[in-house]
Design an enzyme around this catalytic site. Structure first.
Site, short mmCIF file in Angstrom:
data_model
loop_
_atom_site.label_atom_id
_atom_site.label_comp_id
_atom_site.label_asym_id
_atom_site.label_seq_id
_atom_site.Cartn_x
_atom_site.Cartn_y
_atom_site.Cartn_z
CB SER A 54 30.11 45.69 44.77
OG SER A 54 31.38 45.08 44.98
N GLY A 56 33.22 46.94 38.60
CA GLY A 56 33.64 46.52 37.27
C GLY A 56 32.55 45.84 36.47
CB VAL A 144 35.50 36.47 42.05
CG1 VAL A 144 36.39 36.68 43.28
CG2 VAL A 144 34.06 36.22 42.49
CE1 TYR A 243 44.53 40.72 32.93
CE2 TYR A 243 43.86 39.28 31.14
CZ TYR A 243 43.58 39.90 32.34
OH TYR A 243 42.38 39.69 32.96
CB THR A 284 37.83 47.59 36.31
OG1 THR A 284 39.00 46.77 36.09
CG2 THR A 284 36.90 47.45 35.12
#
Length: 404
Positions: A54, A56, A144, A243, A284
């Site tokens: 739903s 990105g 996810v 990151y 996103t």
């Protein structure tokens, strides 16, 4: 059905409401932007499962899969419906719009809303594959991004964190005030401690992806030549400390190691493949939470302009490789690389130069702030061209039933 005039209300990059018409138009525009296939598959099309469909890159995988690869199958996401005080989440409205596009295209899809980490959801999906889709799954895309995961075996709940590893990190990030004026701030993040790394890997690593494969394989539902891809990101050296070299990076490394394990197993079992797909930068809901990513993405757009490759184009390329319409091209670590346009040396050099020069006073000429600010709003259905935001809009949109 209640109708309201909705205006964007936000705290930083988090918006309190979403606009149904804007979300629907955004999905329709993504569909139009997705390249047409050279030819659609014969018959009903391959059966696919998309987990995290739903938002990105998962949404891009869904739209590109439906249009480019002609998939049918099951779409799983976790969204909140409308209440008296709040609209539904943007992903709820995007899913409703996706269902309409699937219906218009004649694609047989079932859209499920629930916890993808749970065994109950895995069993529900397995039952659907068995009963509705002939007991054969051809493709699984795993996308996810979640703050927490409960392990079905132990009941333990893990929480992911965004922290550097080994030492504290200071970076600059981009914020907007209430009037939309940009500010470049320096932020510090303390290093991971205790079991931060293990917790983050438990949520964002490959454990749940592998559990999905195990559960479906045990039911004999993986078709011959089955392919699966988990969507990932590496990014720039400018953001690496928080990151790729941080706790999230440790989770991504675990995801890639899981891919190599699954690839070997699937090759032996069904002649299948498992890969990670390294995608390029995009705005996103997940990426805006990472310190420094907002500034970096705005500067990247300032360098590349419209040459930034949109997610739906990247995922169209991935689907071509997963379905065999194009060769499966992997790097030396077994990853599909869709980020070459971002990590090209000349592009990164230009972004690094702008990064060093970016301040509150200079950022407006170095980054494409109008684009970035609008992209953040579009995540929630606002600032979408062609939508009349002065008109009342129905917010009580039901979750879509099966499409056939």
């Amino acid at each position: 059905m209640s109708e309201r005039v909705l205006i964007p209300r936000n705290r930083g990059f988090l918006f309190l409401d979403s606009h149904p018409a804007g979300c629907a138009r955004l999905v329709a525009d993504m569909w139009q932007d997705c390249p047409d296939p050279a030819r659609l598959p014969d018959g009903e099309g391959p059966v696919a499962l998309i987990i995290g469909s739903s938002a990105g890159y998962g949404l891009a995988a869904t739209v590109a899969g439906l249009k480019r690869a002609g998939i049918r199958g099951i779409l799983v996401s976790f969204e909140k419906g409308p209440t008296e005080r709040r609209t539904a989440t943007a992903g709820w409205y995007r899913t409703a719009a996706t269902a309409e596009l699937a219906r218009a295209a004649g694609r047989d899809v079932v859209l499920l809303n629930g916890d993808a980490f749970s065994d109950a959801m895995k069993d529900q999906v397995a039952d659907l594959i068995e009963q509705r889709f002939g007991g054969r799954l051809d493709h699984l895309v795993y996308s996810v991004a979640a703050p927490r995961r409960t392990d079905p075996d132990t009941g333990a709940t893990y929480a992911s964190v965004l922290k550097p590893i080994g030492r504290a990190d200071r970076t600059r990030t981009l914020v907007f005030d209430d009037r939309g004026h940009p500010e470049v701030r320096e932020v510090g993040t303390e290093p991971a401690e205790g079991d931060d790394i293990e917790q983050t890997v438990a949520v964002m690593g490959g454990a749940d992806w592998e559990r999905w494969i195990d559960r479906l394989s045990a039911r004999g539902l993986l078709g011959e030549g089955f392919t699966t891809a988990a969507l990932s990101y590496i990014g720039s050296p400018l953001t690496a400390a928080i990151y790729r070299q941080g706790t999230i990076g440790a989770a991504k490394a675990h995801l890639e190691a899981t891919a190599r394990t699954l690839d070997e197993r699937l090759g032996k079992a069904v002649g299948g493949r498992a890969v990670t797909s390294v995608n390029g930068a995009a705005v996103t809901q997940s990426s805006t939470a990472v310190p420094g990513i907002a500034l970096y993405t705005g500067l990247l757009r300032g360098v590349l302009g419209p040459d930034m490759v949109p997610p739906v184009h990247q995922l169209a390329t991935l689907w071509d490789q997963l379905t065999g319409a194009a060769p499966l091209l992997l790097d030396d670590q077994g990853r599909v690389r869709l980020d070459g346009w971002e990590l090209a040396e000349d592009v990164q050099a230009a972004v690094a130069e702008r990064w060093a020069a970016a301040t509150t006073d200079t950022v407006a000429r170095l980054a494409d702030l109008d684009w970035f600010h609008a992209e953040v709003q579009r995540l929630y259905g606002f600032a979408v061209p062609g939508v009349d935001y002065t008109a009342p809009v129905a917010t009580d949109v039901p979750w879509p039933g099966p499409v056939s």
